[in-house]
Design an enzyme around this catalytic site. Structure first.
Site, mmCIF file in Angstrom:
data_model
loop_
_atom_site.group_PDB
_atom_site.id
_atom_site.type_symbol
_atom_site.label_atom_id
_atom_site.label_comp_id
_atom_site.label_asym_id
_atom_site.label_seq_id
_atom_site.Cartn_x
_atom_site.Cartn_y
_atom_site.Cartn_z
ATOM 1 N N HIS A 1 65.638 83.549 74.944
ATOM 2 C CA HIS A 1 66.777 83.916 75.772
ATOM 3 C C HIS A 1 68.063 84.046 74.960
ATOM 4 C CE1 HIS A 1 69.401 84.845 78.964
ATOM 5 N NE2 HIS A 1 70.231 84.000 78.395
ATOM 6 N N TYR B 1 72.035 86.907 73.567
ATOM 7 C CA TYR B 1 73.468 86.745 73.289
ATOM 8 C C TYR B 1 73.774 86.997 71.820
ATOM 9 C CZ TYR B 1 73.615 85.225 77.988
ATOM 10 O OH TYR B 1 73.484 85.210 79.345
ATOM 11 N N HIS C 1 65.610 96.893 83.284
ATOM 12 C CA HIS C 1 66.735 95.974 83.059
ATOM 13 C C HIS C 1 67.133 95.901 81.586
ATOM 14 C CE1 HIS C 1 69.232 92.438 82.895
ATOM 15 N NE2 HIS C 1 68.387 91.907 82.031
ATOM 16 N N PHE C 2 66.159 95.604 80.713
ATOM 17 C CA PHE C 2 66.624 95.358 79.339
ATOM 18 C C PHE C 2 66.927 96.643 78.583
ATOM 19 C CE2 PHE C 2 61.962 94.370 78.745
ATOM 20 C CZ PHE C 2 61.643 95.500 78.018
ATOM 21 N N HIS C 3 66.519 97.795 79.120
ATOM 22 C CA HIS C 3 67.036 99.008 78.480
ATOM 23 C C HIS C 3 68.507 99.256 78.852
ATOM 24 C CE1 HIS C 3 62.842 99.866 77.353
ATOM 25 N NE2 HIS C 3 63.386 100.576 76.383
ATOM 26 N N ARG D 1 54.513 96.201 83.771
ATOM 27 C CA ARG D 1 54.973 96.638 82.454
ATOM 28 C C ARG D 1 53.874 96.404 81.428
ATOM 29 N NH1 ARG D 1 58.624 91.739 79.901
ATOM 30 N NH2 ARG D 1 58.589 93.092 78.080
ATOM 31 N N ARG D 2 54.114 96.799 80.197
ATOM 32 C CA ARG D 2 53.166 96.605 79.098
ATOM 33 C C ARG D 2 51.778 97.076 79.494
ATOM 34 N NH1 ARG D 2 54.850 90.663 76.610
ATOM 35 N NH2 ARG D 2 56.376 91.523 75.193
HETATM 36 C C1 HEM Z 1 64.315 106.829 72.889
HETATM 37 C C2 HEM Z 1 64.666 105.689 73.411
HETATM 38 C C3 HEM Z 1 63.703 104.767 74.101
HETATM 39 C C4 HEM Z 1 62.654 105.055 74.927
HETATM 40 C C5 HEM Z 1 62.206 106.410 75.402
HETATM 41 C C6 HEM Z 1 62.038 103.797 75.295
HETATM 42 C C7 HEM Z 1 60.924 103.668 76.114
HETATM 43 C C8 HEM Z 1 60.259 102.482 76.396
HETATM 44 C C9 HEM Z 1 59.155 102.331 77.301
HETATM 45 C C10 HEM Z 1 58.518 103.448 78.114
HETATM 46 C C11 HEM Z 1 58.787 101.024 77.286
HETATM 47 C C12 HEM Z 1 57.739 100.373 78.179
HETATM 48 C C13 HEM Z 1 56.498 99.909 77.535
HETATM 49 C C14 HEM Z 1 55.630 99.193 78.560
HETATM 50 O O1 HEM Z 1 56.082 98.265 79.218
HETATM 51 O O2 HEM Z 1 54.448 99.563 78.684
HETATM 52 C C15 HEM Z 1 59.658 100.339 76.378
HETATM 53 C C16 HEM Z 1 59.610 99.008 76.087
HETATM 54 C C17 HEM Z 1 60.587 98.325 75.378
HETATM 55 N N1 HEM Z 1 61.747 98.857 74.825
HETATM 56 FE FE1 HEM Z 1 62.241 100.821 74.752
HETATM 57 N N2 HEM Z 1 62.720 102.784 74.693
HETATM 58 C C18 HEM Z 1 63.744 103.328 73.951
HETATM 59 C C19 HEM Z 1 64.679 102.652 73.200
HETATM 60 C C20 HEM Z 1 64.796 101.285 73.149
HETATM 61 C C21 HEM Z 1 65.868 100.572 72.513
HETATM 62 C C22 HEM Z 1 67.055 101.221 71.812
HETATM 63 C C23 HEM Z 1 65.610 99.249 72.667
HETATM 64 C C24 HEM Z 1 66.385 98.064 72.226
HETATM 65 C C25 HEM Z 1 67.325 98.052 71.351
HETATM 66 C C26 HEM Z 1 64.338 99.142 73.366
HETATM 67 C C27 HEM Z 1 63.702 97.951 73.655
HETATM 68 C C28 HEM Z 1 62.472 97.838 74.272
HETATM 69 C C29 HEM Z 1 61.757 96.592 74.448
HETATM 70 C C30 HEM Z 1 62.204 95.208 73.994
HETATM 71 C C31 HEM Z 1 60.562 96.895 75.130
HETATM 72 C C32 HEM Z 1 59.492 95.911 75.587
HETATM 73 C C33 HEM Z 1 58.334 95.872 74.654
HETATM 74 C C34 HEM Z 1 57.295 94.917 75.165
HETATM 75 O O3 HEM Z 1 57.061 94.838 76.358
HETATM 76 O O4 HEM Z 1 56.734 94.210 74.308
HETATM 77 N N3 HEM Z 1 63.885 100.381 73.653
HETATM 78 N N4 HEM Z 1 60.561 101.256 75.848
HETATM 79 CU CU LIG Z 2 66.687 85.183 79.507
#
Ligand code: HEM
Ligand SMILES: [Cu+2]
Length: 553
Positions: free
Chosen positions: A230, A234, A381-383, A444-445
């Site tokens: 968490h 921050y 949310h986290f995006h 998700r995931r």
């Molecule tokens: C082109 C830009 C981006 C696209 C299209 C994108 C798309 C996605 C998608 C579709 C997922 C879902 C995967 C799933 O749950 O099955 C995901 C997960 C995630 N994204 Fe992005 N994302 C982008 C940029 C970013 C950026 C800039 C960050 C953070 C700085 C980020 C952080 C994350 C994180 C932490 C997850 C979760 C991974 C997990 O569940 O282990 N993403 N993203």
């Molecule tokens: Cu938290």
């Protein structure tokens, strides 16, 4: 805006601190490139495009999600922060940081750790996602590599603390300059918070992956992970706040509303960031409900310094908007420098953060969390938070910092403005769709096109995930391209670095205690001990290292 000649700028670029910052930023941006490519593929997968699994690059959707999470939230953020905060601290004092040698040692430790972790990650031997929950098991190099990166961040803290001592000896009765104070508090908070992760690695995951113990304890591992997991948000956010407090108001032609209020907010983050990670584990059995509830309350408490930040930053921006001729209760907002490529992404980031912050309160609510837990609502949310508020702010910072480091003007201001709008609109589309899909129960995931339980009510919204993801990808490419052209082809001299905003209420209006770190650090440790002590003591006492490891993908 004052300008310096190219030769002067080049002379400054040879300054060792600048090269150190540049080295960190280079690694951060290479990571972001990998992050947006994998993001695009995942977004398109949701929209029904077949996932292009290749035996060398990405072997499965889950391999991609692991690479995406690690590159974006562990590498892009951490390397950016460790380049940016020391730079800000040094300018804040103003004083060169002690021991450039220690600075470079830190960089090489972090880079070595990153490469060590990247080998199994790219080779599909660490497809455990960025949370590496046991009993998913990765190759030892992944755990040791990430641990080295964390150790590197501690060395950044050490260097800032040593510099602070030197400054303090020369300025016994002066308040610490606010930018340097904020950098120091951020790193202190992170160093305390990262102890959970370090303990998980050293006592559980590393011995297990090396074969020294036969099994592991998933609940203990998860609890230690979230002790750090968490507050890491921050760690990403506070450097963005540094820019919102110290730079953007000045860039907008205004002043910082209140220095003491800013210090108070940062100190509250120091106290309240760590003792509430259990809110990620409300569905985990084996942890007493009372402690979960206690930490849920603390989660609401940490919203308070974010509100302080909101009021302070908006009041500061308002002073800028009015100085630029703005009037009315809200109309001044339109007078902010929307055509400044460094400010625009940060305004976009702030707007996204309003939505993200409210969403965070929903997640934090013990019972409502059960509705959104592990759905794509969380991804939405986290995006908006780390993927938009934080990332857009870092982009806005890069638009002045990279030209400064390179001694060359930004290649294209218009491309930068277009890029910011694209990320903003793309993220709106992407995250609104994901929030709503999550409320409709989509997990998700998950490689959703292959899910046997696919629900018809998800179908209409899924293409929007692909559309938003594509806009984000295009925006990310424009961003990286602009920076690349800046450092290679741009021939104009760089404009001067933005100065720090001067406060309307200076530090001296606040009590002296707001300029101290040690007493607050002690309270922060006590808070962690209270919030986690009983639970961790019980989990450690009853730990049974008997869960075998799994390699699922
Ligand atoms: C082109 C830009 C981006 C696209 C299209 C994108 C798309 C996605 C998608 C579709 C997922 C879902 C995967 C799933 O749950 O099955 C995901 C997960 C995630 N994204 Fe992005 N994302 C982008 C940029 C970013 C950026 C800039 C960050 C953070 C700085 C980020 C952080 C994350 C994180 C932490 C997850 C979760 C991974 C997990 O569940 O282990 N993403 N993203
Ligand atoms: Cu938290």
């Amino acid at each position: 805006m004052t300008t310096v000649t190219l030769s002067e700028a080049e002379a400054r670029a040879s300054d060792p601190e600048k090269r150190l910052t540049a080295a960190h930023l280079l690694v951060a941006h290479v990571a972001l490139l990998g992050g947006i490519v994998t993001g695009l593929l995942q977004g398109l997968e949701h929209a029904g495009v077949d996932f292009p699994a290749t035996p060398y690059f990405l072997q499965s959707y889950y391999h991609s999600v692991s690479v995406h999470g690690v590159l974006n939230v562990l590498v892009w953020t951490t390397f950016f922060i460790c380049g940016f905060l020391p730079f800000i601290a040094a300018r804040g004092y103003p004083l060169p940081l002690v021991s450039p040698g220690l600075g470079w040692l830190t960089f090489w430790v972090m880079l070595a750790g990153l490469i060590l972790a990247a080998i199994p990650l790219v080779g599909n031997a660490a497809t455990v996602m960025f949370t590496f929950y046991a009993p998913l098991k990765a190759n030892w190099a992944f755990y040791i590599g990430l641990t080295l990166v964390v150790v590197g961040t501690w060395l950044v803290t050490l260097r800032l603390a040593l510099t602070h001592q030197v400054w303090r000896r020369q300025h016994a009765d002066t308040r610490t300059p606010l930018p340097s104070f904020m950098a120091l508090v951020t790193m202190a908070m992170w160093t305390l918070a990262s102890i959970g992760l370090a303990a998980e690695m050293l006592f559980l995951l590393i011995p297990w992956s090396l074969g020294l113990v036969q099994g592991t304890d998933p609940l203990l591992a998860r609890t230690l992970f979230w002790l750090t997991g968490h507050p890491i948000v921050y760690f990403w956010l506070l450097p963005a706040y540094v820019s919102w407090y110290m730079l953007v108001p000045r860039q907008a032609g205004g002043k910082l509303f209140s220095d003491p209020m800013a210090r108070a907010a940062f100190l509250l983050f120091l106290l309240l960031s760590a003792p509430l990670g259990l809110h990620h584990q409300v569905t985990d059995p084996g942890i007493h409900e009372g402690w979960k509830l206690f930490q849920a309350f603390l989660t609401f408490a940490v919203f308070f310094p974010s509100l302080l930040t909101f009021f302070n930053v908006v009041a500061s921006l308002e002073s800028g908007g009015r100085a630029r001729g703005g009037t009315g209760w809200v109309a001044w907002f339109g007078r902010l420098p929307w055509a400044d490529p460094s400010v625009l992404p940060q305004i976009h980031g702030m707007l996204m953060f309003c939505a993200g912050g409210i969403g965070g309160l929903i997640n934090a609510s013990y019972n409502v969390n059960l509705v959104v837990h592990n759905t794509t609502y969380i991804v939405g949310h986290f995006h908006t938070t780390v993927g938009a508020a934080v990332t857009l702010t870092y982009m806005g910072i890069s638009y002045w910092l990279v030209p400064h480091l390179a001694g060359r003007a930004l290649w294209s201001r218009r491309m930068a403005l277009a890029q910011s709008w694209l990320w903003f609109v793309g993220m709106l589309v992407f995250s609104v769709a994901l929030h709503e899909l999550g409320l409709r129960g989509m997990p998700r995931r998950t490689m959703i096109s292959q899910a046997a339980y696919f629900q018809p009510e998800w179908k209409a919204l899924l293409p929007w995930v692909g559309v938003g993801g594509t806009l984000l990808f295009v925006s990310g490419v424009l961003y990286l391209l602009n920076l690349l052209l800046t450092v290679t082809l741009s021939r104009q001299p760089a404009p001067a670095v933005p100065d720090f905003a001067q406060p309307m209420s200076p530090a001296e209006e606040g009590p002296d205690i707001l300029d101290r770190l040690r007493p607050w650090m002690i309270v922060a440790v006590v808070m962690v001990v209270i919030a986690y002590g009983p639970t961790l003591a019980r989990l450690v006492a009853s730990a049974s290292l008997n869960a075998p490891g799994f390699r699922v993908w």
